[in-house]
Design a protein around this motif. Structure first.
Motif, PDB file in Angstrom:
ATOM      1  N   PRO A 354      30.319  54.403  36.647  1.00  0.00           N
ATOM      2  CA  PRO A 354      31.020  53.111  36.596  1.00  0.00           C
ATOM      3  C   PRO A 354      30.495  52.205  35.487  1.00  0.00           C
ATOM      4  CG  PRO A 354      30.409  53.659  38.845  1.00  0.00           C
ATOM      5  CD  PRO A 354      29.707  54.638  37.960  1.00  0.00           C
ATOM      6  N   GLY A 355      29.170  52.180  35.285  1.00  0.00           N
ATOM      7  CA  GLY A 355      28.591  51.340  34.246  1.00  0.00           C
ATOM      8  C   GLY A 355      29.063  51.746  32.868  1.00  0.00           C
ATOM      9  N   LYS A 356      29.080  53.040  32.617  1.00  0.00           N
ATOM     10  CA  LYS A 356      29.535  53.539  31.319  1.00  0.00           C
ATOM     11  C   LYS A 356      31.011  53.217  31.108  1.00  0.00           C
ATOM     12  CE  LYS A 356      29.518  57.679  28.412  1.00  0.00           C
ATOM     13  NZ  LYS A 356      29.173  59.127  28.337  1.00  0.00           N
ATOM     14  N   ALA A 357      31.808  53.340  32.168  1.00  0.00           N
ATOM     15  CA  ALA A 357      33.243  53.044  32.077  1.00  0.00           C
ATOM     16  C   ALA A 357      33.481  51.563  31.789  1.00  0.00           C
ATOM     17  CB  ALA A 357      33.941  53.456  33.365  1.00  0.00           C
ATOM     18  N   LEU A 358      32.736  50.700  32.469  1.00  0.00           N
ATOM     19  CA  LEU A 358      32.886  49.259  32.239  1.00  0.00           C
ATOM     20  C   LEU A 358      32.444  48.888  30.821  1.00  0.00           C
ATOM     21  CD1 LEU A 358      31.583  47.842  35.651  1.00  0.00           C
ATOM     22  CD2 LEU A 358      33.919  47.667  34.764  1.00  0.00           C
ATOM     23  N   LEU A 425      33.390  38.098  29.970  1.00  0.00           N
ATOM     24  CA  LEU A 425      34.155  38.658  28.862  1.00  0.00           C
ATOM     25  C   LEU A 425      35.648  38.688  29.173  1.00  0.00           C
ATOM     26  CD1 LEU A 425      31.769  41.614  27.911  1.00  0.00           C
ATOM     27  CD2 LEU A 425      32.274  39.617  26.487  1.00  0.00           C
ATOM     28  N   ILE A 426      35.968  38.995  30.439  1.00  0.00           N
ATOM     29  CA  ILE A 426      37.379  39.006  30.856  1.00  0.00           C
ATOM     30  C   ILE A 426      37.972  37.607  30.726  1.00  0.00           C
ATOM     31  CG2 ILE A 426      38.922  39.281  32.837  1.00  0.00           C
ATOM     32  CD1 ILE A 426      37.039  41.541  33.791  1.00  0.00           C
ATOM     33  N   LYS A 427      37.242  36.630  31.193  1.00  0.00           N
ATOM     34  CA  LYS A 427      37.726  35.240  31.145  1.00  0.00           C
ATOM     35  C   LYS A 427      37.953  34.798  29.705  1.00  0.00           C
ATOM     36  CE  LYS A 427      36.518  30.569  32.707  1.00  0.00           C
ATOM     37  NZ  LYS A 427      35.507  29.754  33.429  1.00  0.00           N
ATOM     38  N   GLU A 428      37.000  35.101  28.840  1.00  0.00           N
ATOM     39  CA  GLU A 428      37.113  34.713  27.430  1.00  0.00           C
ATOM     40  C   GLU A 428      38.260  35.456  26.749  1.00  0.00           C
ATOM     41  OE1 GLU A 428      33.270  35.580  25.919  1.00  0.00           O
ATOM     42  OE2 GLU A 428      32.351  33.720  26.649  1.00  0.00           O
ATOM     43  N   GLY A 429      38.422  36.733  27.107  1.00  0.00           N
ATOM     44  CA  GLY A 429      39.483  37.528  26.502  1.00  0.00           C
ATOM     45  C   GLY A 429      40.863  37.052  26.900  1.00  0.00           C
ATOM     46  N   ALA A 441      41.179  42.513  27.736  1.00  0.00           N
ATOM     47  CA  ALA A 441      40.675  41.799  28.909  1.00  0.00           C
ATOM     48  C   ALA A 441      41.406  42.241  30.171  1.00  0.00           C
ATOM     49  CB  ALA A 441      40.830  40.299  28.707  1.00  0.00           C
ATOM     50  N   LYS A 442      42.702  42.459  30.038  1.00  0.00           N
ATOM     51  CA  LYS A 442      43.495  42.927  31.180  1.00  0.00           C
ATOM     52  C   LYS A 442      43.051  44.326  31.615  1.00  0.00           C
ATOM     53  CE  LYS A 442      48.305  43.621  32.644  1.00  0.00           C
ATOM     54  NZ  LYS A 442      49.735  43.564  32.224  1.00  0.00           N
ATOM     55  N   LEU A 448      37.263  46.846  36.306  1.00  0.00           N
ATOM     56  CA  LEU A 448      36.318  46.171  37.195  1.00  0.00           C
ATOM     57  C   LEU A 448      36.835  46.174  38.630  1.00  0.00           C
ATOM     58  CD1 LEU A 448      33.712  44.556  37.581  1.00  0.00           C
ATOM     59  CD2 LEU A 448      35.018  42.477  37.055  1.00  0.00           C
ATOM     60  N   ASP A 449      38.127  45.906  38.820  1.00  0.00           N
ATOM     61  CA  ASP A 449      38.719  45.918  40.161  1.00  0.00           C
ATOM     62  C   ASP A 449      38.603  47.309  40.784  1.00  0.00           C
ATOM     63  OD1 ASP A 449      39.390  43.264  39.930  1.00  0.00           O
ATOM     64  OD2 ASP A 449      41.482  43.642  39.354  1.00  0.00           O
ATOM     65  N   GLU A 450      38.829  48.322  39.963  1.00  0.00           N
ATOM     66  CA  GLU A 450      38.723  49.706  40.444  1.00  0.00           C
ATOM     67  C   GLU A 450      37.298  50.009  40.907  1.00  0.00           C
ATOM     68  OE1 GLU A 450      38.583  54.152  38.483  1.00  0.00           O
ATOM     69  OE2 GLU A 450      39.908  52.668  37.546  1.00  0.00           O
ATOM     70  N   VAL A 451      36.334  49.592  40.099  1.00  0.00           N
ATOM     71  CA  VAL A 451      34.925  49.853  40.429  1.00  0.00           C
ATOM     72  C   VAL A 451      34.515  49.102  41.689  1.00  0.00           C
ATOM     73  CG1 VAL A 451      32.544  49.452  39.673  1.00  0.00           C
ATOM     74  CG2 VAL A 451      34.222  50.404  38.071  1.00  0.00           C
ATOM     75  N   LEU A 452      34.804  47.822  41.743  1.00  0.00           N
ATOM     76  CA  LEU A 452      34.330  47.002  42.866  1.00  0.00           C
ATOM     77  C   LEU A 452      35.042  47.322  44.175  1.00  0.00           C
ATOM     78  CD1 LEU A 452      33.815  43.515  41.189  1.00  0.00           C
ATOM     79  CD2 LEU A 452      32.119  45.291  41.681  1.00  0.00           C
ATOM     80  N   ASN A 453      36.221  47.906  44.114  1.00  0.00           N
ATOM     81  CA  ASN A 453      36.943  48.281  45.332  1.00  0.00           C
ATOM     82  C   ASN A 453      36.637  49.706  45.781  1.00  0.00           C
ATOM     83  OD1 ASN A 453      39.037  46.168  46.393  1.00  0.00           O
ATOM     84  ND2 ASN A 453      39.118  45.990  44.155  1.00  0.00           N
ATOM     85  N   SER A 454      35.777  50.392  45.041  1.00  0.00           N
ATOM     86  CA  SER A 454      35.392  51.751  45.424  1.00  0.00           C
ATOM     87  C   SER A 454      34.431  51.714  46.604  1.00  0.00           C
ATOM     88  CB  SER A 454      34.735  52.460  44.238  1.00  0.00           C
ATOM     89  OG  SER A 454      33.477  51.870  43.943  1.00  0.00           O
ATOM     90  N   GLU A 455      34.245  52.846  47.235  1.00  0.00           N
ATOM     91  CA  GLU A 455      33.370  52.950  48.411  1.00  0.00           C
ATOM     92  C   GLU A 455      31.950  52.486  48.100  1.00  0.00           C
ATOM     93  OE1 GLU A 455      33.814  53.776  51.703  1.00  0.00           O
ATOM     94  OE2 GLU A 455      35.933  53.550  51.187  1.00  0.00           O
TER      95      GLU A 455
END
Length: 464
Positions: A354-358, A425-429, A441-442, A448-455
């Motif tokens: 996840p870190g590498k993907a983000l 970064l998302i907010k600034e983008g 940014a989108k 980020l939503d995908e990562v944080l909603n994972s198990e």
């Protein structure tokens, strides 16, 4: 010289006994005239060198200065040393190719290992840090008129090894010598240096077997193997029973010649009841924990072009389990590996991937120069520092380093540094007038939503 002579027979008696020296050629019957001339001068000007050599097995076998340092006239780094007496071509550097004249098997194992490739750090992130971010080009030498970074010369190169540059007069450029880095690139084209572990001029096997020997390079925030070992039960036992380890014995088989504790050399190189000793330190490693995501060792070996790419991880694991079996039962060893593999899977799946993907998704929103963004540093320390500590500590059974220096810091920095920085970064983008940045940014928000909603991470959103 009396003191030197007193150890000669001891050294000679054991020279050929160690299985790691199985390919050693027949020793000279007497000391060469050239070496005798060398000793006369060096005993006066550099007595420490002579005394160290006098305590070595080389001395007992009539192998001296000239036998190791002799060179052909056409060698890149050859020069006539002492043109009044010796009048012979020698080279300052004794490379693995030189050592192979007698120690063919050990030299081959070493030069075909990852240790020998350690000098190839150009274009790596570590190299960029020392060359540019930490340093400058203020160290100007004849071989590097445009300058070098003293941070790299005194730091990185002393462990990884420098590419030794020979100047026109045969001298060695001071930016690249002295250097005993394990992956030194030598003037004769060979890679590696035996003296990285077998310090000259005694070349002690006993010293090479002690954990402190590996600590020159394997310690610190990004690779704290020495500290990890010292915390483990193995390291504690070694400290308590070091005098029972038979460290100076030529024959050194775990479970036979010593049982008090294993050292780094025991597990990664030492002889067992079924295996000979080896100088290829990767033959018993079943995970490579150096990169951001742990991979099987044959994957990295293939990238380096090493012949050991054909040795699969499960065979390497069997080699290590054979070492473990000297003191532990089969169930104990198998259960340890279940614990270890589980920690690697946890790291890979929860933090590394996840870190590498983000980080990858955030790159369009970052300044192009590496380490010019806060996220560059956060991600680097996550995998290079915290991630390595957790993984390496689990591999060596060091609980405090696994947790408090490892997974705790992974969680702390992932949730309190990486996620907030990504959100920033998302907010600034999104607020940017640049359409490309808005689009990036989108995409980053979606990742980020995908990562944080994972198990693994949904707890952060207060989800069950």
């Amino acid at each position: 010289m009396k003191k030197l002579i007193s150890v000669a027979l001891f050294g000679l008696a054991f020279l050929f006994a160690n299985s790691s020296m199985a390919s050693v050629k027949e020793a000279p019957k007497e000391m060469s005239a050239e070496t005798k001339e060398c000793v006369k001068c060096h005993q006066k000007n550099n007595p420490g060198i002579v005394q160290q050599w006098g305590r070595s097995k080389h001395y007992g076998a009539n192998v001296g200065c000239y036998e190791c340092h002799q060179a052909d006239k056409g060698d890149v780094d050859a020069y006539v040393h002492d043109d009044k007496k010796v009048k012979k071509n020698i080279s300052i550097i004794v490379s693995p190719k030189d050592c192979a004249n007698c120690h063919e098997k050990a030299a081959h194992e070493m030069t075909t290992s990852r240790h020998a490739k350690a000098g190839h750090i150009i274009d790596s992130l570590d190299n960029l840090l020392a060359e540019v971010v930490e340093g400058n080009r203020g160290m100007v030498t004849p071989g590097f008129p445009n300058g070098n970074s003293a941070a790299a010369v005194n730091g990185c190169w002393q462990c990884h090894g420098s590419k030794v540059v020979v100047l026109e007069d045969g001298a060695l450029d001071p930016a690249t010598w002295p250097n005993t880095g394990i992956g030194r690139i030598n003037p004769d084209g060979s890679e590696g240096t035996c003296s990285a572990c077998h310090s000259r001029h005694q070349f002690s096997t006993e010293q090479a077997r002690k954990p402190d020997n590996c600590g020159k390079c394997h310690l610190g925030p990004g690779h704290p193997q020495k500290e990890i070992y010292e915390e483990s039960k193995h390291g504690i036992a070694f400290k308590a029973y070091e005098d029972e380890m038979n460290l100076d014995s030529a024959k050194w088989v775990v479970g036979v010649d010593y049982t008090a504790a294993p050292t780094c050399a025991t597990c990664h190189m030492g002889a067992t009841r079924k295996q000979e000793s080896t100088h290829n330190v990767g033959e018993r490693i079943s995970w490579t924990n150096r990169p951001p995501i742990s991979v099987r060792p044959e994957v990295m070996d293939a990238k380096m072009g090493l012949e050991s790419q054909n040795l699969k991880w499960d065979e390497r694991r069997k080699n290590m389990q054979d070492v473990c079996s000297a003191c532990h039962t089969e169930e104990y060893v198998n259960n340890f590996y279940i614990q270890y593999d589980s920690l690697i899977e946890l790291y890979n799946e929860k933090y590394a991937k996840p870190g590498k993907a983000l980080y990858g998704a955030a790159k369009p929103l970052l300044k192009p120069a590496k380490f010019s963004n806060k996220l560059d540093w956060i991600w680097f320390e996550l995998w290079h520092h915290e991630g390595r500590r957790a993984r390496m500590a689990a591999s060596m059974m060091a609980p405090d380093y696994t947790h408090w220096h490892g997974t705790y810091h992974l969680a702390l920095h992932f949730y309190t540094k990486m996620v907030p920085e990504v959100e920033k970064l998302i907010k600034e983008g999104k607020a940017s007038k640049d359409k490309a940045k808005k689009k990036a940014a989108k995409a980053l928000q979606a990742k980020l939503d995908e990562v944080l909603n994972s198990e693994n991470h949904k707890w952060y959103l207060n989800k069950k």
